[in-house]
Design an enzyme around this catalytic site. Sequence first.
Site, mmCIF file in Angstrom:
data_model
loop_
_atom_site.group_PDB
_atom_site.id
_atom_site.type_symbol
_atom_site.label_atom_id
_atom_site.label_comp_id
_atom_site.label_asym_id
_atom_site.label_seq_id
_atom_site.Cartn_x
_atom_site.Cartn_y
_atom_site.Cartn_z
ATOM 1 N N GLY A 16 0.847 -1.209 -0.059
ATOM 2 C CA GLY A 16 -0.059 -0.005 0.106
ATOM 3 C C GLY A 16 0.944 1.227 -0.047
ATOM 4 N NE ARG A 77 -1.034 -4.928 -0.642
ATOM 5 C CZ ARG A 77 -1.787 -3.774 -0.358
ATOM 6 N NH1 ARG A 77 -3.132 -3.904 -1.088
ATOM 7 N NH2 ARG A 77 -1.840 -3.223 0.633
ATOM 8 C CG ASP A 108 4.083 -7.145 7.563
ATOM 9 O OD1 ASP A 108 3.407 -6.409 6.554
ATOM 10 O OD2 ASP A 108 3.648 -7.478 8.071
ATOM 11 C CB THR A 131 2.948 0.555 6.117
ATOM 12 O OG1 THR A 131 1.664 0.337 6.921
ATOM 13 C CG2 THR A 131 4.063 0.492 7.405
ATOM 14 C CG ASP A 133 -1.372 -0.251 8.163
ATOM 15 O OD1 ASP A 133 -2.332 0.630 8.117
ATOM 16 O OD2 ASP A 133 -1.336 -1.190 7.487
ATOM 17 C CG ASP A 135 1.761 -3.013 10.244
ATOM 18 O OD1 ASP A 135 2.687 -2.242 9.469
ATOM 19 O OD2 ASP A 135 1.157 -3.855 9.604
ATOM 20 N NE ARG A 177 -2.144 -4.827 5.713
ATOM 21 C CZ ARG A 177 -2.805 -4.961 4.625
ATOM 22 N NH1 ARG A 177 -3.433 -6.196 4.224
ATOM 23 N NH2 ARG A 177 -2.217 -4.011 3.449
HETATM 24 O O1 F6P Z 1 -1.496 -1.383 4.708
HETATM 25 C C1 F6P Z 1 -2.040 -0.092 4.538
HETATM 26 C C2 F6P Z 1 -3.597 -0.226 4.327
HETATM 27 O O2 F6P Z 1 -4.176 1.125 4.052
HETATM 28 C C3 F6P Z 1 -4.335 -0.838 5.454
HETATM 29 O O3 F6P Z 1 -4.347 0.152 6.381
HETATM 30 C C4 F6P Z 1 -5.695 -1.278 4.613
HETATM 31 O O4 F6P Z 1 -6.190 -2.335 5.397
HETATM 32 C C5 F6P Z 1 -5.178 -1.812 3.683
HETATM 33 O O5 F6P Z 1 -3.940 -0.960 3.252
HETATM 34 C C6 F6P Z 1 -6.025 -1.569 2.340
HETATM 35 O O6 F6P Z 1 -5.235 -2.113 1.261
HETATM 36 P P1 F6P Z 1 -6.192 -1.832 -0.324
HETATM 37 O O7 F6P Z 1 -5.589 -0.391 -0.674
HETATM 38 O O8 F6P Z 1 -5.538 -2.981 -1.165
HETATM 39 O O9 F6P Z 1 -7.621 -2.138 -0.254
#
Ligand code: F6P
Length: 328
Positions: A16, A77, A108, A131, A133, A135, A177
């Site tokens: 992300g 990804r 990660d 990120t 998050d 995390d 997340r």
């Molecule tokens: O890891 C960053 C994040 O924004 C999380 O907070 C969230 O769960 C996820 O990515 C959303 O992913 P996507 O943009 O693929 O929907």
Amino acid sequence: MSHKKVTKIGVLTSGGDSPGMNAAIRAVVRTGIYHGLEVYGIMRGYAGMLEDDIVLMDTRSVANIIQRGGTILKTARCKEFMTPEGRQKGYDNLKKRGIDGLVVIGGDGSFRGAQIFSHEFDIPCIGLPGTIDKDIAGTDFTIGFDTAVNTAIRAIDKIRDTMEAHDRLFIVEVMGRDAGYIALYSGIGTGAENILIPETKTDMNEIIASLSEKEKRRKLVNLIVVAEGEEFGGAQEVSKVVKEALPKADVRVCILGHIQRGGAPTCQDRLIASHMGYYAVESLLVGRSNVMVGVINNKIHYTPFDKAVKEKQRIGQEWMRIVKILAS
Ligand code: F6P
């Protein structure tokens, strides 16, 4: 430590996107060029490595980006990179340009990929925690977290205006997340009455009891901030329970979503991204590999990929106690 001297390095953003990634790319490119290295931008993370979408960068290619959200290198990804064949393709594309070092900006999952790749092909890899998050272990802050939290509090402040005007109970869901940091920080920063995060057990009966006691004394304005990874399954699920238990309450749900990922990075994110980006290149030059560059107590800190990936940051119980006291 690797003893081979790096001469050409690649930089990519993966997973992300997060605000501040551009500032990190700029720091990597300019520090690399300062040291006489060739620096290549790999587009769309590992996907661009496999598809040979790799461009030589110069100092001008990162001009005027420090203030921009998103990532000029784009991100993705990439499932194919999880296979040995995929990684071999990626390596061949690096090798034909003589790229002998890699900076991976991501979370990660991105570090896990870098770790395997580095072991298989003896290419030193350095990670930067990008990120929203927060995390990842081994750093007080990740690139993008501060901006995301500030975006969340600005949005929640606005919600509070209308919530106060109508005497409503709002349940706001934020991203993160599996981590509750955005919820914790934005909840404290906006004076939330309750903050629900995956790291602590949520006692819904206790929350309902306190809300109904508040209803009795006509305190109808209440803000609940919920982390998306919270055990109840997010704001909608929490709202069902609250509505059932308190039929008279005027309940609304707001899911902030991807606005938390965009926008101009805050000064703190620009600073840590620049600091970490500079040290990523310095690390490759002194032969470090398979580590993430973090910042702990304002000092640069290196954490092996395995540790950054396996361990999560812990949220102290002390914070939850403070939230309860301040919300009474
Ligand atoms: O890891 C960053 C994040 O924004 C999380 O907070 C969230 O769960 C996820 O990515 C959303 O992913 P996507 O943009 O693929 O929907």
